[in-house]
Design an enzyme around this catalytic site. Structure first.
Site, PDB file in Angstrom:
ATOM      1  N   CYS A  22       0.876  -1.278   0.166  1.00 34.25           N
ATOM      2  CA  CYS A  22      -0.072  -0.025   0.148  1.00 34.25           C
ATOM      3  C   CYS A  22       0.736   1.410   0.150  1.00 34.25           C
ATOM      4  CB  CYS A  22      -0.834   0.002   1.300  1.00 34.25           C
ATOM      5  SG  CYS A  22      -1.846   1.248   1.293  1.00 34.25           S
TER       6      CYS A  22
ATOM      7  N   HIS B 247      -8.897  -3.852  -2.089  1.00 36.83           N
ATOM      8  CA  HIS B 247      -8.170  -3.147  -1.183  1.00 36.83           C
ATOM      9  C   HIS B 247      -8.673  -1.582  -1.113  1.00 36.83           C
ATOM     10  CE1 HIS B 247      -3.764  -2.305   0.189  1.00 36.83           C
ATOM     11  NE2 HIS B 247      -4.344  -0.899  -0.440  1.00 36.83           N
ATOM     12  N   GLU B 248      -8.683  -1.198  -2.289  1.00 32.11           N
ATOM     13  CA  GLU B 248      -8.961   0.220  -2.476  1.00 32.11           C
ATOM     14  C   GLU B 248     -10.389   0.763  -1.958  1.00 32.11           C
ATOM     15  OE1 GLU B 248      -6.757   2.187  -3.462  1.00 32.11           O
ATOM     16  OE2 GLU B 248      -5.571   0.445  -4.170  1.00 32.11           O
TER      17      GLU B 248
ATOM     18  N   HIS C  85     -10.135   1.422   1.640  1.00 31.65           N
ATOM     19  CA  HIS C  85      -9.429   2.525   2.160  1.00 31.65           C
ATOM     20  C   HIS C  85     -10.796   3.625   2.544  1.00 31.65           C
ATOM     21  CE1 HIS C  85      -5.289   2.698   1.860  1.00 31.65           C
ATOM     22  NE2 HIS C  85      -5.309   2.017   0.787  1.00 31.65           N
TER      23      HIS C  85
HETATM   24 CO    CO Z   1      -3.773   0.974  -0.155  1.00 32.35          CO
END
Ligand code: CO
Length: 189
Positions: A115, A159-160, A163
């Protein structure tokens, strides 16, 4: 242009905040942000530019990582065949993406995830859905999209999207032993 100086790390409490839905149609400011985030990813994967501007290579970037609490993320994943020719390019700037379906099958990246907001790599496997169907507005093609993503792309999208909710990849490690192989999972090399 966005450089590493603009990207916040996991010591910044903002990375834990919840991002807000983006208003559509996009404002000029949000259009510019979408362009800038995509530009970062492309530049970061270019050998010369990444060296010149000291960009850490990335395949995904969420708006919160550049200090904007909006549910928007850029994805840029080129796939090459054995001869090094571009086979497929998954690229979007997803606005307000929603996972509308997924398989119960779990997958994870063998080498672990990375990341841009986590400067020190944490070792461990991150269980993700092996396949997701995502609906979003794509700021790149300026249309609503429905994406069926598998493999590495599916992992990257999840994953995004994490966030947006202040979740980092290492939060999802198996607590007892982060590097214990996940049972019945598909391993992405
Ligand atoms: Co990330």
């Amino acid at each position: 242009m966005i450089t590493m100086d603009n990207i916040i790390d996991d010591k910044n409490p903002m990375i834990r905040e919840i991002s807000k839905e983006v208003e559509l149609p996009l404002s000029a400011e949000d259009e510019q942000l979408a362009k800038d985030m995509m530009e970062y990813l492309i530049n970061s994967q270019d050998e010369e530019l990444s060296k010149k501007y000291d960009l850490r290579p990335g395949v995904g970037l969420a708006a919160v990582q550049v200090g904007v609490l909006k549910r928007m993320c850029a994805i840029y994943i080129p796939y090459y065949d054995q001869d090094g020719n571009l086979k497929n390019l998954d690229q979007w700037v997803l606005v307000n993406p929603k996972i509308v379906a997924y398989t119960p099958k779990i997958s994870y990246v063998a080498s672990g995830e990375g990341c841009l907001s986590v400067p020190v790599d944490h070792k461990g496997y991150v269980p993700r859905h092996a396949k997701v169907v995502v609906e979003a507005y794509d700021a790149l093609t300026k249309q609503n999209v429905k994406i069926t993503a598998r493999g590495f792309t599916a992992i990257c999208i999840q994953h995004e999207m994490d966030h947006f909710d202040g979740v980092l990849y290492y939060d999802r490690f198996q607590k007892d032993d982060p590097t214990r192989p996940i049972p019945n999972a598909m391993v992405i090399q």
